[in-house]
Design a protein around this motif. Sequence first.
Motif: not given
Length: 601
Positions: A535, A552, A556, A558-560, A572
């Motif tokens: 993120s 979190q 969810d 989460i951009p990685c 993601v």
Amino acid sequence: MPDIRYRIAPANPNAHLFHVELEIEQPDASGQSLSLPNWIPGSYLIRDFSKHLIDLQAETASGEPLPITPVEKSHWQVAPHNGPIKVQYDVYAWDLSVRGAHFDQTHAFFNGTSVFLAVDGQRDQACSVEIVPSPYSEAENWRVATTLPPENVNEHGFGLYHADDYLTLIDYPVEMGCFHLLEFEACGIPHQIAFTGKIEFHCIDKKQLLDDLTRICETELELFGQPYPIERYLFLVTVTEKDYGGLEHRDSTALICARSDLPYLNDEKRSDGYIQFLELCSHEYFHTWNVKRIQPEIYQTASLNEPVYTNQLWWFEGITSFYDAQILHRAGILERDNYLNQLAKEMTRVYRMPGRFKQSVAESSFLTWTKFYQQDENAPNAIVSYYTKGSLIALGLDLTIRAETQNAKSLDDVLLTLWREYGATGKGLQEGEIESICERASGLDLKDFFQRYLFGTEDLAFESLFAKFGIDFTLRPATNAKDTGGKTEQKSFPPQLGANLVNTEHQTVKLTHVWNEQSAGQAGLAAGDEIIALSGFKMASVQALESYLARQDIGDDIPCHYFRRDELHETVIHLYEPPCDRVLLEPALKKPDEALEWMSK
């Protein structure tokens, strides 16, 4: 004097070279064949020890050179000669493990499989071994520690030894150096512990160590009963920063452990590392009976040149792995609750591995030469360990036998039947015999049990099995990636990536193993990838990553950002519900009136 005579000397510590001489009084006149094992008993991997042999030469008794020709990688042929011959060579020794040979300025260690050429056609003959001091070993005042039967040795242990045959010879590891030596007696049998490595020996709690080892050894000796198969026993312990392992021998064991795993005078209680070390000692000592004497017939005649295939390692390693911690409980070292917690952690090692549904324990044993001993980053998803799942089969057998016989019988009865009929007599086991002996010794029909759990891939029914003994078996999520199972004070279970994580020197988080059906794997991450940000926040350590995940929620996305090799990628990560794969064993809150006592026999 025997017709086969070996001489070995720690010749050059800087080059790590042993010098070995072999004299053969009556070689094959048509050309003597010589060979070196490709693997060592107890460690089922082709190791090609011959790659460390240097400058192999042969000559007659009068010193005339004899041609010696390689036949294949670990097999040589000496030219025909009618009369005694002498063979000499050097061995490069730089394998700091329990399986090979290691030699430097601090010590020298070897297994016979690494240094002694076999005289083919005469392997069943008695032989002598002279362990010769070198100027360096004499200057450093080195001693010898081994259980090789001595014939004529000096006060430091250098001199002449003998062995009944080649397979016996290679079953006596040898340590040379300025080691620390401790001694104790168990059931009247002298035992020694030789510690090699840099340790502050004055800080070691020697009384605690000797007391615990005495209790372990006496518990095992009394379990199997007299006559005892050994007249003395030696623990050879190499101490390093973080290594761990052991290898069994007929009346000794070679161990390697971390410095922090030893007991120290200022310890308030036995540390987890020390318990692990005691389990290792218990495990290898148990092999004195179960492996070194109770053993498959095919191991008794193995040439050690090619792999030997068997389904039976579930018994030899799995049952030993089951007993190693239980012996600590029987010896009074682990209280019942602590033993249950220790057992839960060992069970967790199986329940964490989805590969247990892909491979049976019997197949794991059969394919140990490749899949188990050559594990890769996908191992958790593809294989099962005959050590850990084998120990669960042993546990399930013990609980089943006890429950069905109302504690009249247990796994001990199977073990002692095998000892009386096989180990004590030298008779080797055929494939499938152990299963039938389990049925005969217990009086139960166990065919379905073995079909489902040994040759199949089902989980054992531990919830119902333990319930009969007033113990609750439950599975919970992990508290973090390193959670080993057992008791925890933590009440919340944050999202997990489903991967093993390590810090890197350039402040990223590296994935070493990725579970296929969990968050990291589903996002396309793979072993070797390095996460740099989630993120948009830098992930400089495993602690930072897990602290972020703890904030979190399940579900969810989460951009990685991560590196694969030197290439930057992004994905993601969807945070799935963490699996319940950590085992918890506790006394039942509502113990049934008819509950049986476990470990009462």
